[in-house]
Design a protein around this motif. Sequence first.
Motif, mmCIF file in Angstrom:
data_model
loop_
_atom_site.group_PDB
_atom_site.id
_atom_site.type_symbol
_atom_site.label_atom_id
_atom_site.label_comp_id
_atom_site.label_asym_id
_atom_site.label_seq_id
_atom_site.Cartn_x
_atom_site.Cartn_y
_atom_site.Cartn_z
ATOM 1 N N ILE A 231 0.839 -1.200 0.000
ATOM 2 C CA ILE A 231 0.000 0.000 0.000
ATOM 3 C C ILE A 231 0.874 1.251 0.000
ATOM 4 O O ILE A 231 0.572 2.247 -0.683
ATOM 5 C CB ILE A 231 -0.945 -0.026 1.208
ATOM 6 C CG1 ILE A 231 -1.949 -1.172 1.073
ATOM 7 C CG2 ILE A 231 -1.693 1.296 1.343
ATOM 8 C CD1 ILE A 231 -2.801 -1.385 2.306
ATOM 9 N N SER A 345 -8.034 2.518 -3.555
ATOM 10 C CA SER A 345 -8.478 1.548 -2.549
ATOM 11 C C SER A 345 -9.771 0.866 -2.981
ATOM 12 O O SER A 345 -9.922 -0.354 -2.802
ATOM 13 C CB SER A 345 -8.675 2.253 -1.200
ATOM 14 O OG SER A 345 -7.457 2.807 -0.728
ATOM 15 N N ARG A 408 -6.276 -0.985 3.706
ATOM 16 C CA ARG A 408 -6.610 0.102 2.770
ATOM 17 C C ARG A 408 -7.755 0.950 3.306
ATOM 18 O O ARG A 408 -7.735 2.184 3.194
ATOM 19 C CB ARG A 408 -6.977 -0.490 1.407
ATOM 20 C CG ARG A 408 -5.802 -1.111 0.685
ATOM 21 C CD ARG A 408 -6.193 -1.616 -0.689
ATOM 22 N NE ARG A 408 -5.078 -2.287 -1.337
ATOM 23 C CZ ARG A 408 -4.111 -1.660 -1.985
ATOM 24 N NH1 ARG A 408 -4.135 -0.340 -2.062
ATOM 25 N NH2 ARG A 408 -3.128 -2.326 -2.548
ATOM 26 N N THR A 412 -7.700 5.147 4.550
ATOM 27 C CA THR A 412 -8.571 6.239 4.109
ATOM 28 C C THR A 412 -9.518 6.719 5.198
ATOM 29 O O THR A 412 -10.274 7.659 4.967
ATOM 30 C CB THR A 412 -9.405 5.784 2.902
ATOM 31 O OG1 THR A 412 -10.189 4.641 3.273
ATOM 32 C CG2 THR A 412 -8.495 5.412 1.742
#
Length: 449
Positions: A231, A345, A408, A412
Amino acid sequence: MPPSPAGSPPADGLLSAARRNLRELTHGLSHASHPPTPLLAGSPHRWLRLLPYAVVLALAAVFIPVTVQVLTGDYGVPGGLAGALAVGQAAPLLMLAHRPLQAWWIVFTADIVGALVLLGQGMRPDTIWPWTPPVMIGYLFVLLALGLRESRRTVVGVWLLTGSAGLLLHLSAPSHSDGGALLLFVLGGVVLVIGAAVRERSEAQRRLVEQETISEAERAQRTLLEERTRIARELHDVVAHHMSVITVQADSAPYRIGQMSDEVRAEFASIAAGARESLTEMRRLLSVLRSDGSRGELAPQPGLDRVQQLVEATVRAGLPAELSMAADVAEVVERGGIPQAVDLSAYRIVQESLANVVRHAPGAGTRVSVTAQDGHLTVLVVNGRAPRPGSPLEASGTGHGLVGMRERVRLTGGTLDTGPLPDGGFRVAARLPLPPNRPPSAPVTPEEP
């Protein structure tokens, strides 16, 4: 005195080693190597935890009356003395569940006292001595409990003491012996070996379970770190794009905007220099995160604009899948109104969910839905039961995909909900935050910065 030649240990060294081993053996025979907890105390089943108590109660209930009967009938011992000897030789069997070493000391002493009592009773020459049949059988149970709980040094010491006691009693009255001492010595050795083997096997199984638990935890931690590294590498491209835009804008500002003072030009130059330095540091960090021998990806990072292609490729692979994307989401995607981190994502969540369906439920109908509501982007992937039960490509997954989705979504600031459905399917629901709507900015002209 000349020094001893090399290779031959001095006599005091052998004596000190013998004394040390004797001290350790004495300590092992006088101190139990385990706490006074019952055998099978850690078992998850209650009946297994109660089983040792039931066994020792049955042994004591059987051996006490049998010993009394044998002593009075075969050896001519008076009833009161026979009862006292039976209690001393068989009642300590009740301690085998939690204190076998202490039980052995009591039984061992009572057996020697019983042999001396029988010697003074004037036995027949054909009787078994120094150990009676109930004594030998009960003693074997004691040795088995010791082999299951105590260390190897303690078990060997018990075996040698038993043989030494039998030998001394045999030498004191050889005419009354009928092989009881030798028989108990041989059978006791066999029982101790069996108990030690069972104990070592259980210890090996316990260590194997502990090692598997540790390995599973390490595997999960390694999977988590690998996903975070992946990531981070993908996020580098997103952040690097924005930093490059800042650098270009700061460098071109003096040419696009006229009538700038020297202080403003210096400020833009400082912004550009800081952005370049940040890009350099990010590339250095990326070189650390990238595995040895791997190369960076040259293709642009995918987003929701490529979800349709992803679903079509999945359908061509034999998985019946359909996509439902709200019109407002498609419009926002076309004009690039979704942050790149959220966009990437969402694509990866759909990609991993479809891959999990292919691996674990091939042929199951799958629905992919992407909607936007209340300032959040919702990605929902639902699949039904596989049409051919028992035919998954992977019988047990490692959880690698779910770990990546969770990381992920956490990156966010969203939420992830996964789990099986009542009909045998599976559901993945991710809720990712979107930035608040802002009015489009007016174009910048040289006269109006």
